[in-house]
Design a protein around this motif. Structure first.
Motif, PDB file in Angstrom:
ATOM      1  N   THR A   1      22.456  29.785   6.882  1.00  0.00           N
ATOM      2  CA  THR A   1      22.339  28.773   6.119  1.00  0.00           C
ATOM      3  C   THR A   1      23.043  29.130   4.828  1.00  0.00           C
ATOM      4  O   THR A   1      23.221  30.076   4.338  1.00  0.00           O
TER       5      THR A   1
ATOM      6  N   ARG B   1      17.962  24.158   6.431  1.00  0.00           N
ATOM      7  CA  ARG B   1      18.372  23.490   7.483  1.00  0.00           C
ATOM      8  C   ARG B   1      19.945  23.220   7.127  1.00  0.00           C
ATOM      9  O   ARG B   1      20.780  23.134   8.292  1.00  0.00           O
TER      10      ARG B   1
ATOM     11  N   GLU C   1      22.551  18.742   7.203  1.00  0.00           N
ATOM     12  CA  GLU C   1      21.565  17.723   7.205  1.00  0.00           C
ATOM     13  C   GLU C   1      22.412  16.468   6.200  1.00  0.00           C
ATOM     14  O   GLU C   1      23.308  16.534   5.924  1.00  0.00           O
TER      15      GLU C   1
ATOM     16  N   GLU D   1      14.686  31.432  10.068  1.00  0.00           N
ATOM     17  CA  GLU D   1      15.149  30.448   9.274  1.00  0.00           C
ATOM     18  C   GLU D   1      14.556  30.837   7.777  1.00  0.00           C
ATOM     19  O   GLU D   1      13.418  31.392   7.775  1.00  0.00           O
TER      20      GLU D   1
END
Lengths: 248, 312
Positions: A177, A220, A230, B97
């Motif tokens: 990310t 995200r 996103e 994540e």
């Protein structure tokens, strides 16, 4: 794929000579900037601009409505990276340039990024541009901008951080990310680098104060071509700010 | 240079030198094992066996891609591992994540330090260093997150990750540079990121080099630092505050080849300019620590490659 812009300032002799600042030069600005530039271009991304030293101007990030030209530069690329000296005024980021085009400094209260233009992510390798006690002061820059990556305290120029440009670029193109690419990329876990990433979230993410961390851009957003991105959040959709940082 | 300039510089040299405890008179210059693409990939294979054991699943099969300066092993579930060809440095990324698997509470430093040390103990760290060498815990880092709504109501902070930084020691001499090993854990104790950077030594001693005194080394540092203020009225010593001065071996960046481990001094300066509230970014300076220089330390930095010139 993404477009990106880079600005790196190594020498501040002009600012010193004009008594604007007593800040020292750096040594590894272009190790870092070249590294990021190469890593992104090698992965097929497009360089929109790469300015160095006195070719870096504060008008490049200042909003067009406030007399700047962000629509041509920072707001015309997906990812913008800058390395210079920095600080904040009551939570409002400011950064130093080595030429007054038109001012010696940029102040984040003159930024408004995203809008109907392009910019999703700003990365500033610079000290203190975020105040952890007053992160809300950065909110106005998020006009569909996704994430601001900066520092909440010191950052360092040296031989243990001279490859952070490649590291950020490799992380981004390996599929991390944006938020993780920044914190992992600039951290050598030796010198006291203090990275932080700030984003806006919607009402579902705020969730009445029971924050749905997994919904945030921090969790995200990836670089275009390397994972999910996103949707933009217009100011009317923004319900909260979220930030993630490293501390020693 | 005025008398005042010399005085502030001399004072800075003395302040720096006072930050270093006793240093040896001589230090071995140690040959490093040669590394290349094949050797780096062999290290990667061995590393993945260990990481597989730590993650309780096989991680030695994946999509292997050779890039310019590294070999990338793409694994399932977003995991990946990297071997750097010039140094043999290794990394594992667990594909978790960043806002997943948070810690349930903001544990204290002692508990988290214990956690990362215990996790490091599973990494067979001794395999990556030589005899009379070890990896010792140096520092705990934390990655946290918080949020606030438009009215300023704040949530958090929550603890996302604990990071343990470890230092490669040769006898009692540290190998300075980036952390030699770093272990980043998520809330359940899973390995989120592991960096294994110690360079492989050999038994070969190249030299017993005479070590510079801290005063001599500090003078070298200030010679370099003063170039960062070229053209201005101020000297570096007037605007910077020394925060550390260390002696040891040095491992250069992971994308750089290195033939030997040799003595250095490293100095850090907080440089906020002279005025309160000036913009800043700080300085980490390395200089050779022996009477003969064995390391190619990049002290000049690069120039912009491919940057455009601007027409106003």
């Amino acid at each position: 794929m993404a477009t990106f812009g880079i600005e790196g300032i190594r020498y501040f002799g002009n600012a010193r000579a004009n008594m604007v600042s007593t800040s020292a030069d750096f040594t590894y600005t272009f190790n870092i900037c070249n590294g990021l530039d190469e890593a992104l271009r090698d992965a097929g991304h497009t360089r929109g601009f790469y300015w160095a030293n006195q070719d870096c101007w504060e008008t490049d990030i200042r909003d067009t409505d406030q007399g700047g030209d962000d629509v041509t530069y920072v707001d015309n690329v997906d990812l913008f990276f800058i390395m210079t000296h920095g600080n904040n005024d009551s939570g409002v980021a400011r950064m130093l340039y080595d030429t007054p085009m038109n001012e010696w400094r940029t102040h984040a209260n003159e930024w408004q990024l995203g809008e109907n233009w392009n910019c999703e992510w700003v990365m500033a390798y610079s000290c203190h541009t975020v105040d952890l006690a007053n992160v809300g002061a950065m909110w106005p820059i998020f006009d569909r901008l996704h994430i601001y990556c900066g520092a909440w305290e010191d950052m360092w120029d040296g031989t243990t951080t001279d490859e952070v440009g490649e590291d950020i670029g490799d992380n981004l193109t390996d599929g991390d990310t944006i938020a993780e690419s920044w914190i992992d990329g600039v951290s050598d876990w030796k010198v006291d680098n203090h990275p932080v990433t700030v984003c806006v979230g919607d009402a579902a993410t705020w969730n009445g104060g029971n924050v749905a961390w997994d919904r945030s851009h921090l969790n995200r957003d990836h670089l275009w071509g390397h994972g999910n991105v996103e949707a933009d959040l217009a100011p009317t959709q923004q319900a909260c700010l979220l930030w993630r940082w490293a501390e020693g | 240079m005025s008398t005042n300039d010399r005085t502030s510089n001399d004072k800075m040299i003395e302040r720096l030198a006072a930050l270093v405890p006793e240093v040896p008179e001589h230090l071995r210059v140690i040959a490093l094992a040669p590394v290349g693409v094949e050797a780096a990939e062999e290290r990667l294979e061995r590393f993945m066996v260990t990481m597989g054991e730590c993650c309780e699943q096989r991680l030695d099969r994946g999509d292997r891609v050779r890039r310019k300066d590294r070999t990338l092993l793409r694994l399932t579930n977003g995991r990946r591992a990297v071997a750097y060809h010039a140094s043999g440095a290794l990394e594992f990324h667990g594909g978790i994540e960043p806002m997943a698997d948070l810690f349930e509470e903001m544990s204290d430093t002692r508990h988290l330090s214990s956690l990362v040390k215990k996790a490091a103990g599973r990494l067979d760290a001794q395999y990556w260093v030589g005899r009379d060498e070890r990896l010792v815990f140096e520092r705990l880092w934390r990655i946290k997150a918080a949020a606030a709504d438009a009215r300023g109501k704040m949530v958090g902070p929550v603890l996302c990750r604990a990071v343990g930084a470890f230092r490669h020691m040769i006898g009692e001499v540290p190998v300075l540079g980036a952390a030699s090993m770093a272990v980043q854990l998520s809330g359940s104790g899973a390995f989120d990121v592991v960096r294994m950077y110690p360079r492989a030594t050999t038994n070969e001693t190249i030299d017993e080099v005479e070590v510079l005194s801290p005063i001599e080394a500090a003078a070298r540092v200030m010679q370099h630092a003063d170039r960062l203020m070229a053209g201005g009225a101020e000297r570096f010593a007037d605007v910077a505050e020394p925060t550390s001065f260390e002696f040891g071996y040095y491992s250069t960046s992971k994308r750089q080849a290195q033939r030997v481990l040799a003595p250095v001094y490293t100095a850090t300066f907080r440089s906020g300019g002279k005025g309160e509230g000036d913009e800043s970014l700080n300085h980490f300076i390395v200089v050779g620590g022996g009477t003969r220089d064995y390391l190619e330390l990049c002290q000049t930095g690069r120039q912009p490659l491919g940057a455009h010139r601007r027409v106003s």
